[in-house]
Design an enzyme around this catalytic site. Structure first.
Site, PDB file in Angstrom:
ATOM      1  N   LYS A 114      51.713 -82.914 -35.133  1.00  0.00           N
ATOM      2  CA  LYS A 114      52.871 -83.195 -34.275  1.00  0.00           C
ATOM      3  C   LYS A 114      53.792 -81.974 -34.215  1.00  0.00           C
ATOM      4  O   LYS A 114      53.678 -81.065 -35.052  1.00  0.00           O
ATOM      5  CB  LYS A 114      53.626 -84.409 -34.816  1.00  0.00           C
ATOM      6  CG  LYS A 114      54.226 -84.210 -36.207  1.00  0.00           C
ATOM      7  CD  LYS A 114      54.691 -85.532 -36.817  1.00  0.00           C
ATOM      8  CE  LYS A 114      55.261 -85.327 -38.209  1.00  0.00           C
ATOM      9  NZ  LYS A 114      55.461 -86.619 -38.915  1.00  0.00           N
ATOM     10  N   TYR A 151      80.568 -62.276 -32.524  1.00  0.00           N
ATOM     11  CA  TYR A 151      81.471 -63.184 -31.812  1.00  0.00           C
ATOM     12  C   TYR A 151      82.564 -63.732 -32.712  1.00  0.00           C
ATOM     13  O   TYR A 151      82.331 -63.989 -33.894  1.00  0.00           O
ATOM     14  CB  TYR A 151      80.684 -64.360 -31.239  1.00  0.00           C
ATOM     15  CG  TYR A 151      79.864 -63.997 -30.013  1.00  0.00           C
ATOM     16  CD1 TYR A 151      80.437 -63.329 -28.926  1.00  0.00           C
ATOM     17  CD2 TYR A 151      78.522 -64.345 -29.943  1.00  0.00           C
ATOM     18  CE1 TYR A 151      79.685 -63.004 -27.811  1.00  0.00           C
ATOM     19  CE2 TYR A 151      77.756 -64.040 -28.833  1.00  0.00           C
ATOM     20  CZ  TYR A 151      78.347 -63.358 -27.762  1.00  0.00           C
ATOM     21  OH  TYR A 151      77.601 -63.064 -26.670  1.00  0.00           O
TER      22      TYR A 151
HETATM   23  C1  LIG Z   1      54.895 -86.541 -40.275  1.00  0.00           C
HETATM   24  C2  LIG Z   1      54.147 -87.614 -40.941  1.00  0.00           C
HETATM   25  C3  LIG Z   1      53.169 -87.324 -41.920  1.00  0.00           C
HETATM   26  C4  LIG Z   1      52.966 -85.930 -42.502  1.00  0.00           C
HETATM   27  O1  LIG Z   1      53.823 -85.760 -43.618  1.00  0.00           O
HETATM   28  P1  LIG Z   1      53.786 -84.402 -44.494  1.00  0.00           P
HETATM   29  O2  LIG Z   1      54.855 -84.604 -45.496  1.00  0.00           O
HETATM   30  O3  LIG Z   1      54.102 -83.302 -43.536  1.00  0.00           O
HETATM   31  O4  LIG Z   1      52.422 -84.296 -45.056  1.00  0.00           O
HETATM   32  C5  LIG Z   1      52.377 -88.354 -42.376  1.00  0.00           C
HETATM   33  N1  LIG Z   1      52.548 -89.617 -41.929  1.00  0.00           N
HETATM   34  C6  LIG Z   1      53.512 -89.937 -41.025  1.00  0.00           C
HETATM   35  C7  LIG Z   1      53.668 -91.360 -40.600  1.00  0.00           C
HETATM   36  C8  LIG Z   1      54.350 -88.958 -40.510  1.00  0.00           C
HETATM   37  O5  LIG Z   1      55.300 -89.286 -39.634  1.00  0.00           O
END
Ligand SMILES: *Cc1c(COP(=O)(O)O)cnc(C)c1O
Length: 369
Positions: free
Chosen positions: A38, A264
């Site tokens: 993701k 800035y």
């Molecule tokens: C993002 C996510 C993961 C991955 O978690 P990590 O800590 O990056 O390994 C796994 N399961 C779900 C449901 C997630 O939303």
């Protein structure tokens, strides 16, 4: 690799392979691996990362949203893709692209069955998510009977897995809570499969779950941050290699006289002579303003140069007094441990996950193979 001549995010695919093999070494032979890709594979490059992992024998992918799954299908990813948080408005697209939804409430379950029926689907694979303590998304254990009767009344869908998500798997001071979550999930899972009359896959572990709770690996594990090189502890970080190195160059050097200001709102006021370097990366690239005014730093020839003044949209200025550096020299914002994204993120009281996913698409991705 030639020295950076502009801001680049260098992605090392050999490091990805190393991390994948390390995680795999923690698992039983028949435990499946789901790679979480993701958010552009945690800010790297979803399509290239997924393609590489597909060839390394990953069993499953997960994304958060349907659009992310569509992008992977367009790039030729053929392995199953779990969509962790789909919205009903995209269910038709999800089915067209053979993506598999996580369904977490009665409302979305019924909405999905309606669309799958309309599309004349048979046993369309779905994943039922249970809330065991994170209180974010998920059915409760009391919903099992309702889910079973709903699933039994429709031929359109079939539960391919049931799963849950841990709230604090990286935090060993919360071990008791995590063990309770795992127990709760196991009992839901047994109850569910007994009543449905077949055996869906069970999964609950994210990266830190894999490392800290081997008894909870079950049928499949879901790893995100580990693939990208972070073990969420100093001890575990030793076994991982961050895949992304954020590099840039010195555009200009200034010699700031006592009493002059930098940037800035004149936020930095010089108390003495200061040599500053201007770097072409700013908050539009993901280095947000919390890193400004002496918090964040970049590495120049192995030494930290702190950000002075406010972070601009396209630039930062860093203090290079007493440093032997010149215009055109390469600098590193983060890279391999110990000067990794997790160390950099600590300077602004945040975590590796946030900084690596924040690097905007304006920063060119280059690949080391
Ligand atoms: C993002 C996510 C993961 C991955 O978690 P990590 O800590 O990056 O390994 C796994 N399961 C779900 C449901 C997630 O939303």
């Amino acid at each position: 690799m030639p020295k950076a001549q502009e801001t680049v995010l260098e992605i090392d695919l050999n490091a990805l392979k190393h991390n994948f093999e390390y995680i795999k070494s923690k698992l039983q032979k028949d435990t499946k691996i789901l790679a979480v890709v993701k958010a552009f594979a945690y800010g790297s490059h979803a399509e290239i990362i997924a393609d590489y992992l597909q060839n390394l024998d990953v069993d499953y992918f997960a994304v958060a949203y349907v659009s992310e799954g569509v992008a992977l299908r367009n790039a030729g990813i053929i392995k199953p893709i779990l969509v962790l948080h789909p919205q009903a408005v995209n269910f038709k697209t999800l089915i067209e692209r053979c993506l598999e939804p996580s369904l977490y409430s009665s409302k979305v379950l019924h909405e999905f069955i309606a669309v799958a029926s309309e599309e004349q689907q048979n046993d369309y694979p779905i994943h039922i998510k249970f809330n065991t303590g994170l209180n974010r998304l998920g059915f409760s254990d009391n919903d099992v009977d309702h889910i079973i009767s709903t699933l039994k009344s429709s031929k359109a869908v079939k539960a391919k897995s049931i799963f849950s998500h841990l709230a604090a798997s990286e935090d060993l001071s919360e071990k008791e809570f995590t063990i309770q979550q795992i127990q709760k999930f196991k009992s839901i899972a047994e109850n569910f499969s007994e009543k449905i009359g077949y055996q869906p896959m069970f999964h609950i572990c994210n990266t830190s779950g894999i490392l800290n709770y081997p008894e909870a690996h079950l049928d499949m594990v879901r790893t995100g941050i580990g693939l990208y090189g972070f073990g969420n502890s100093e001890e575990e970080n030793k076994h991982f290699k961050p895949i992304a190195t954020l590099k840039s160059v010195i555009s200009q050097i200034h010699h700031i006289k006592k009493g002059e200001t930098v940037g800035y709102n004149r936020a930095f006021k010089s108390q003495t002579m200061v040599k500053s370097a201007t770097i072409p990366i700013g908050h539009a690239d993901g280095i947000n303003r919390q890193y400004g005014n002496g918090k964040g730093y970049v590495m120049i020839n192995g030494k930290p140069a702190y950000i002075i003044g406010n972070v601009c949209m396209d630039m930062i200025m860093v203090d290079v007094s007493d440093m032997d550096c010149k215009e055109g020299d390469e600098i590193i914002i983060f890279g391999p441990h110990p000067h990794s994204a997790s160390e950099f993120s600590k300077t602004a009281q945040t975590i590796s996950y946030e900084i690596i996913t924040a690097i905007s698409t304006r920063v060119k991705r280059v690949f080391l193979t």
